[in-house]
Design an enzyme around this catalytic site. Structure first.
Site, short mmCIF file in Angstrom:
data_model
loop_
_atom_site.label_atom_id
_atom_site.label_comp_id
_atom_site.label_asym_id
_atom_site.label_seq_id
_atom_site.Cartn_x
_atom_site.Cartn_y
_atom_site.Cartn_z
N PHE A 176 14.10 5.03 10.44
CA PHE A 176 12.76 4.54 10.10
C PHE A 176 11.83 5.73 9.92
CE2 PHE A 176 8.68 2.57 10.26
CZ PHE A 176 8.90 1.39 9.54
N ASP B 44 14.81 -0.46 0.55
CA ASP B 44 15.50 -0.69 1.82
C ASP B 44 16.54 -1.81 1.61
OD1 ASP B 44 15.70 -0.15 4.67
OD2 ASP B 44 14.59 -1.99 5.03
N LYS C 266 0.82 -1.19 0.00
CA LYS C 266 0.00 0.00 0.00
C LYS C 266 0.86 1.26 0.00
CE LYS C 266 -2.90 -2.46 3.23
NZ LYS C 266 -3.14 -2.60 4.68
N ASP D 98 7.50 3.04 -2.69
CA ASP D 98 7.72 4.10 -1.70
C ASP D 98 9.18 4.18 -1.28
OD1 ASP D 98 7.60 1.62 -0.38
OD2 ASP D 98 6.22 2.29 1.18
P1 IMP Z 1 12.93 -4.13 1.21
O1 IMP Z 1 12.50 -5.40 0.58
O2 IMP Z 1 13.73 -4.37 2.47
O3 IMP Z 1 13.61 -3.16 0.29
O4 IMP Z 1 11.61 -3.53 1.81
C1 IMP Z 1 10.93 -2.47 1.32
C2 IMP Z 1 9.65 -2.30 2.14
O5 IMP Z 1 9.95 -2.21 3.55
C3 IMP Z 1 8.98 -1.01 1.77
O6 IMP Z 1 8.07 -1.18 0.71
C4 IMP Z 1 8.32 -0.62 3.08
O7 IMP Z 1 7.04 -1.20 3.17
C5 IMP Z 1 9.19 -1.20 4.16
N1 IMP Z 1 10.11 -0.18 4.75
C6 IMP Z 1 11.45 -0.15 4.65
N2 IMP Z 1 11.98 0.91 5.29
C7 IMP Z 1 10.91 1.59 5.79
C8 IMP Z 1 10.79 2.81 6.55
O8 IMP Z 1 11.75 3.52 6.90
N3 IMP Z 1 9.52 3.18 6.86
C9 IMP Z 1 8.42 2.47 6.51
N4 IMP Z 1 8.48 1.34 5.80
C10 IMP Z 1 9.73 0.90 5.44
#
Ligand code: IMP
Ligand code: MG
Length: 186
Positions: A159, A108, A48, A105
């Protein structure tokens, strides 16, 4: 109106103001408009978190685009993504032969986006690119190499919430991006 724009007490500091975000999103829309001029473009919103960004970004593109949604969940341990991604809602249409722009969005660990990109490439589109509002390069998992054609802001390892980003499903509606106060993790 003031209440919606004042900093909420759960937020430690404002990282990106509403004005900064709006300016950057308009620039990104203009860049996408130039790059895809004369082509058909399907924007893929990853639910979302990307809905707020997507709704502003699509209105900054100067030609008609199509839109579809994908919902995924990443299985992780604690606050770490494992790389095992499950599709909760797939696209409504075939992407074969289409120009795809995946809109996210935040990047990470990179595991979610690298999974989604591979999944889309396997469906034989004309092209697949990624547009992320935020990138936290310090957090990238070892061996994960995700190339984004469009990045809104590169941010430090904190975060953040707001403008679509949540903590336990809250704060998505804030118009700015703020660092969540560590006392909220408890
Ligand atoms: P990745 O697979 O670790 O790159 O995860 C990405 C997902 O983790 C994003 O789509 C977010 O839903 C969540 N996420 C990662 N960092 C943050 C943050 O600082 N705030 C909120 N959601 C985050
Ligand atoms: Mg999330």
């Amino acid at each position: 109106m003031k209440g919606a724009f004042a900093m909420h007490p759960d937020v430690e500091s404002i990282l990106l103001s509403e004005t900064q975000i709006q300016e950057r999103v308009r620039e990104m829309g203009a860049e996408i408009s130039r790059d895809y001029e004369g082509k058909e473009l399907l924007l893929i919103s990853v639910l979302k978190g990307s809905v707020v960004f997507m709704s502003d970004l699509m209105r900054a593109v100067s030609f008609p685009v199509k839109l579809d949604f994908l919902a995924v969940s990443s299985y992780g341990l604690g606050n770490k993504t494992s790389g095992v991604v499950k599709i909760l809602k797939d696209l409504d249409q075939s992407v074969e032969g289409k120009n795809l722009l995946i809109v996210e969005d935040i990047l990470d660990s990179g595991m979610t986006l690298s999974y989604i990109k591979d999944l889309m490439e396997g469906r034989h589109p004309a092209s697949v690119e990624i547009c992320t509002l935020l990138d936290k390069p310090e957090r990238r998992a070892p061996g994960v190499d995700v190339r984004c054609r469009y990045t809104g802001f590169t941010i430090p390892d904190a975060f953040v919430v707001g403008y679509g980003l949540d903590y336990a499903e809250k704060y998505r509606n804030f118009p700015y991006i703020g660092v969540l106060s560590p006392r909220m993790y408890g």
